[in-house]
Write a protein that holds these residues in place. Structure first.
Motif, PDB file in Angstrom:
ATOM      1  N   SER A   1       0.849  -1.187   0.000  1.00 59.18           N
ATOM      2  CA  SER A   1       0.000   0.000   0.000  1.00 59.18           C
ATOM      3  C   SER A   1       0.879   1.228   0.000  1.00 59.18           C
ATOM      4  N   ALA A   2       0.823   2.000  -1.071  1.00 57.06           N
ATOM      5  CA  ALA A   2       1.676   3.179  -1.190  1.00 57.06           C
ATOM      6  C   ALA A   2       1.146   4.314  -0.345  1.00 57.06           C
ATOM      7  N   GLY A   3       1.864   5.377  -0.335  1.00 54.82           N
ATOM      8  CA  GLY A   3       1.402   6.549   0.371  1.00 54.82           C
ATOM      9  C   GLY A   3       1.895   6.621   1.800  1.00 54.82           C
ATOM     10  N   SER A   4       1.245   7.472   2.570  1.00 55.63           N
ATOM     11  CA  SER A   4       1.745   7.757   3.907  1.00 55.63           C
ATOM     12  C   SER A   4       0.841   7.175   4.979  1.00 55.63           C
ATOM     13  N   LYS A   5       0.211   6.043   4.670  1.00 53.00           N
ATOM     14  CA  LYS A   5      -0.635   5.417   5.676  1.00 53.00           C
ATOM     15  C   LYS A   5       0.208   4.918   6.843  1.00 53.00           C
ATOM     16  N   PRO A   6      -0.305   5.081   8.040  1.00 53.59           N
ATOM     17  CA  PRO A   6       0.425   4.541   9.182  1.00 53.59           C
ATOM     18  C   PRO A   6       0.297   3.018   9.232  1.00 53.59           C
ATOM     19  N   GLN A   7       1.046   2.427  10.101  1.00 53.91           N
ATOM     20  CA  GLN A   7       1.026   0.973  10.312  1.00 53.91           C
ATOM     21  C   GLN A   7       1.703   0.198   9.189  1.00 53.91           C
ATOM     22  N   GLN A   8       1.437  -1.068   9.128  1.00 49.75           N
ATOM     23  CA  GLN A   8       2.254  -1.944   8.288  1.00 49.75           C
ATOM     24  C   GLN A   8       1.991  -1.809   6.789  1.00 49.75           C
ATOM     25  N   ASP A   9       2.949  -2.311   6.031  1.00 51.31           N
ATOM     26  CA  ASP A   9       2.843  -2.255   4.575  1.00 51.31           C
ATOM     27  C   ASP A   9       1.838  -3.259   4.049  1.00 51.31           C
ATOM     28  N   PHE A  10       1.725  -4.394   4.722  1.00 50.21           N
ATOM     29  CA  PHE A  10       0.737  -5.415   4.359  1.00 50.21           C
ATOM     30  C   PHE A  10      -0.126  -5.690   5.582  1.00 50.21           C
ATOM     31  N   PRO A  11      -1.059  -4.799   5.853  1.00 51.61           N
ATOM     32  CA  PRO A  11      -1.835  -4.906   7.097  1.00 51.61           C
ATOM     33  C   PRO A  11      -2.620  -6.202   7.206  1.00 51.61           C
ATOM     34  N   GLU A  12      -3.103  -6.721   6.072  1.00 54.43           N
ATOM     35  CA  GLU A  12      -3.874  -7.962   6.131  1.00 54.43           C
ATOM     36  C   GLU A  12      -2.998  -9.148   6.520  1.00 54.43           C
TER      37      GLU A  12
END
Length: 219
Positions: free
Chosen positions: A53-64
DNA sequence: GGCTGATCATAG
DNA sequence: CTATGATCAGCC
């Protein structure tokens, strides 16, 4: 994107042996001649290649999957060239945070390390992706990280953030993390009052990631 | 040569 | 500003 971690690992393993030039071409993006003005370019290339997941979302790169992606720059002799940024440090209203609920603990619970070989002066395009591996801290590693984190957070809570240098911590250190020296955020000062200080981040020392490499590849 | 403190780009 | 991705660069 991925149904499980095995699928992610399979995709990551396909990157091993590719040069950054080859991967950039596959992804259809232009390589910078230097990282000087795009320090995160390699990390973003790997993210793109793996569909994080690109961008500046917090938390992990592969949240699922609960997986955090980290590129690890290595000299051609296999030694880490840099420390690894983990996350920003909370300098305010952090009293209720414990190690278990901390961002550091969360981010480091599962990390997909992607090594990238290349000396500092080496052209970006000729740098080569190594064999990725999935890491969970061992009990011993977690204990070290926890102790570093707790010591640093206690100093922050006591209003001593400005006395914490990067020399503190065995594996985890606190260092400035900002656009420049003029960017400021609030923190607890020595008198318990609010002060303005540079934002800080937690980093893994390169000596620590070097140990991870040794354990993983029996170096 | 390693390490600490400083800095760069971009999105929201 | 904070978040993401990190490396740069000068001091010791």
């Amino acid at each position: 994107m991925y149904q499980n971690i095995d699928e992610l690992m399979q995709a990551a393993n396909q990157l091993a042996g590719l040069t950054l030039a080859e991967l950039a071409e596959r992804c259809g993006i232009i390589m910078p001649s230097s990282l000087r003005r795009e320090k995160g370019w390699i990390g973003q290339l790997i993210e793109l290649a793996l569909g994080a997941s690109a961008g500046s979302k917090p938390q992990q790169d592969f949240p699922e999957l609960g997986v955090e992606l980290k590129t690890l720059p290595l000299a051609n002799n296999g030694i880490p060239l840099e420390s690894t940024f983990v996350c920003t440090a909370p300098l305010l209203r952090q009293q209720h945070i414990s190690w278990e609920t901390s961002n550091v603990h969360h981010k480091l619970s599962t990390v997909l390390w992607v090594p990238v070989f290349g000396d500092r002066q080496q052209d970006i395009g000729t740098r080569m992706i190594g064999t990725p591996w999935l890491w969970h801290p061992t009990a011993e590693q977690e204990q070290i990280l926890r102790q570093d984190w707790e010591e640093i957070m206690e100093l922050i809570a006591l209003g001593k953030v400005e006395s914490i240098s990067a020399r503190h911590g065995d594996a985890l250190q606190l260092r400035p993390k900002a656009a420049n020296g003029r960017s400021l955020t609030q923190a607890i000062g020595s008198e318990g009052t609010l002060i303005q200080t540079r934002p800080r981040g937690f980093y893994l020392r390169s000596t620590f990631t070097r140990q991870l490499l040794r354990l993983q590849f029996h170096l």
